[in-house]
Design a protein around this motif. Structure first.
Motif, PDB file in Angstrom:
ATOM      1  N   TYR A 243      79.839  16.235 141.758  1.00 40.85           N
ATOM      2  CA  TYR A 243      79.329  16.336 140.542  1.00 40.85           C
ATOM      3  C   TYR A 243      78.696  17.865 140.101  1.00 40.85           C
ATOM      4  O   TYR A 243      77.868  18.123 141.023  1.00 40.85           O
ATOM      5  N   GLU A 244      79.060  18.066 138.983  1.00 43.36           N
ATOM      6  CA  GLU A 244      78.397  19.688 138.204  1.00 43.36           C
ATOM      7  C   GLU A 244      77.892  19.172 137.092  1.00 43.36           C
ATOM      8  O   GLU A 244      78.701  18.398 136.366  1.00 43.36           O
ATOM      9  N   TRP A 245      77.423  19.943 136.453  1.00 41.15           N
ATOM     10  CA  TRP A 245      76.971  19.780 134.860  1.00 41.15           C
ATOM     11  C   TRP A 245      77.182  21.122 134.283  1.00 41.15           C
ATOM     12  O   TRP A 245      76.764  22.316 134.518  1.00 41.15           O
ATOM     13  N   THR A 246      77.331  20.879 132.954  1.00 40.26           N
ATOM     14  CA  THR A 246      77.418  21.942 131.946  1.00 40.26           C
ATOM     15  C   THR A 246      76.294  21.481 130.979  1.00 40.26           C
ATOM     16  O   THR A 246      75.910  20.338 130.971  1.00 40.26           O
TER      17      THR A 246
ATOM     18  N   TRP B  86      80.469  16.704 135.160  1.00 36.41           N
ATOM     19  CA  TRP B  86      82.046  16.874 135.496  1.00 36.41           C
ATOM     20  C   TRP B  86      82.205  16.258 136.957  1.00 36.41           C
ATOM     21  O   TRP B  86      81.235  16.451 137.834  1.00 36.41           O
TER      22      TRP B  86
ATOM     23  N   LEU C 118      86.600  27.077 138.726  1.00 34.37           N
ATOM     24  CA  LEU C 118      85.631  26.087 138.791  1.00 34.37           C
ATOM     25  C   LEU C 118      84.274  26.875 138.156  1.00 34.37           C
ATOM     26  O   LEU C 118      83.175  26.387 137.664  1.00 34.37           O
TER      27      LEU C 118
ATOM     28  N   SER D  29      83.983  28.075 135.199  1.00 32.57           N
ATOM     29  CA  SER D  29      83.717  27.492 133.904  1.00 32.57           C
ATOM     30  C   SER D  29      82.706  26.377 133.973  1.00 32.57           C
ATOM     31  O   SER D  29      81.935  25.932 132.914  1.00 32.57           O
ATOM     32  N   VAL D  30      82.527  25.609 135.015  1.00 35.54           N
ATOM     33  CA  VAL D  30      81.820  24.408 135.113  1.00 35.54           C
ATOM     34  C   VAL D  30      80.450  24.932 135.915  1.00 35.54           C
ATOM     35  O   VAL D  30      79.185  24.485 135.466  1.00 35.54           O
ATOM     36  N   HIS D  31      80.511  25.593 137.199  1.00 37.80           N
ATOM     37  CA  HIS D  31      79.226  26.101 137.601  1.00 37.80           C
ATOM     38  C   HIS D  31      79.630  27.466 138.471  1.00 37.80           C
ATOM     39  O   HIS D  31      80.853  27.521 139.270  1.00 37.80           O
TER      40      HIS D  31
ATOM     41  N   PHE E 105      88.891  18.825 138.335  1.00 35.83           N
ATOM     42  CA  PHE E 105      87.855  18.312 137.703  1.00 35.83           C
ATOM     43  C   PHE E 105      87.980  18.045 136.329  1.00 35.83           C
ATOM     44  O   PHE E 105      88.982  18.434 135.678  1.00 35.83           O
TER      45      PHE E 105
ATOM     46  N   ARG F 200      85.809  15.648 132.998  1.00 31.20           N
ATOM     47  CA  ARG F 200      84.414  15.410 132.226  1.00 31.20           C
ATOM     48  C   ARG F 200      84.440  13.737 132.489  1.00 31.20           C
ATOM     49  O   ARG F 200      85.231  13.026 132.576  1.00 31.20           O
TER      50      ARG F 200
END
Length: 221
Positions: free
Chosen positions: A104-107, A117, A157, A159-161, A198, A200
């Motif tokens: 998981y990653e977060w925006t 995400w 990727l 754009s997410v992290h 990936f 949401r």
């Protein structure tokens, strides 16, 4: 950054996939919300035998006086891992693989709310994340700990992290694990643009107490 993972492959299948001898104290699977400081599944090679064992996710340098004796080191940067005192010996002698279904990653939105995400292989296969490990503490209280190696994210990727874990292809497992001589440093690079997908997911996973397969379900739009 890689701060939360999902592990779904059954233990027997994981041991078979990596041709590893499984330990008896492995964490229960599936677990769709594996958090730092808890036990993770790790593949390492010792005495010419691959082992599937449980390690604390949170690398413990030898100079830490306690489990919380310094910063929580869940990741190691590929760009500096060979120079950092905490990781340089492990980078040379104690590399490992961390098998995961995804991570998981977060925006953040305009109000600062954390939006999670879920990131997984493009074909849904198990990912082998590069890691390093070491033992910490006196022999009677020995803790085996690990960190995931990260690098700059590829364009898709980013754009997410801005960071992503280093993913080791099956053909390179032996090299990363130290079974095939030198050259592991060449593996510490971002995955190709099409290697991962990936989407949401619900903010339920923002809690480290959340559980269940619904955590990775794509968020309805």
């Amino acid at each position: 950054m890689c701060g939360r993972i999902a592990v779904t492959l059954p233990t027997d299948a994981m041991a078979q996939m990596f041709a590893a001898l499984p330990a008896n104290n492995l964490p229960k699977v599936p677990n769709f919300n594996v958090c730092p400081t808890t036990a993770v599944h790790v593949i390492s090679t010792q005495n010419e035998q691959r082992h599937l064992s449980a390690m604390r996710w949170g690398f413990l340098p030898q100079w830490y006086a306690s489990l919380s004796g310094g910063p929580l080191l869940i990741n190691a940067r590929a760009e500096t891992i060979a120079q950092k005192p905490a990781f340089r010996d492990a980078c040379r002698m104690r590399r490992c693989l961390v098998p995961v279904a995804g991570y998981y990653e977060w925006t953040k939105d305009a109000e600062g709310k954390r939006l999670p995400w879920y990131i997984q292989a493009g074909d849904g296969a198990t990912l082998a994340l590069a890691g390093v490990w070491q033992d910490w503490g006196p022999e009677h209280e020995r803790v085996r700990s690990a960190a995931v190696v990260t690098t700059a994210a590829n364009a898709s990727l980013a754009s997410v992290h801005h960071r992503m874990p280093v993913i080791i292809a099956q053909k390179d497992w032996g090299l990363w694990l130290g079974e095939e001589g030198k050259g592991a440093a060449t593996l510490m690079q971002a995955a190709t643009e099409d290697a991962l997908q990936f989407h949401r997911v619900a903010t339920t996973v923002n809690s480290n107490r959340a559980s269940g397969a619904d955590l990775v379900t794509p968020l309805a739009t």
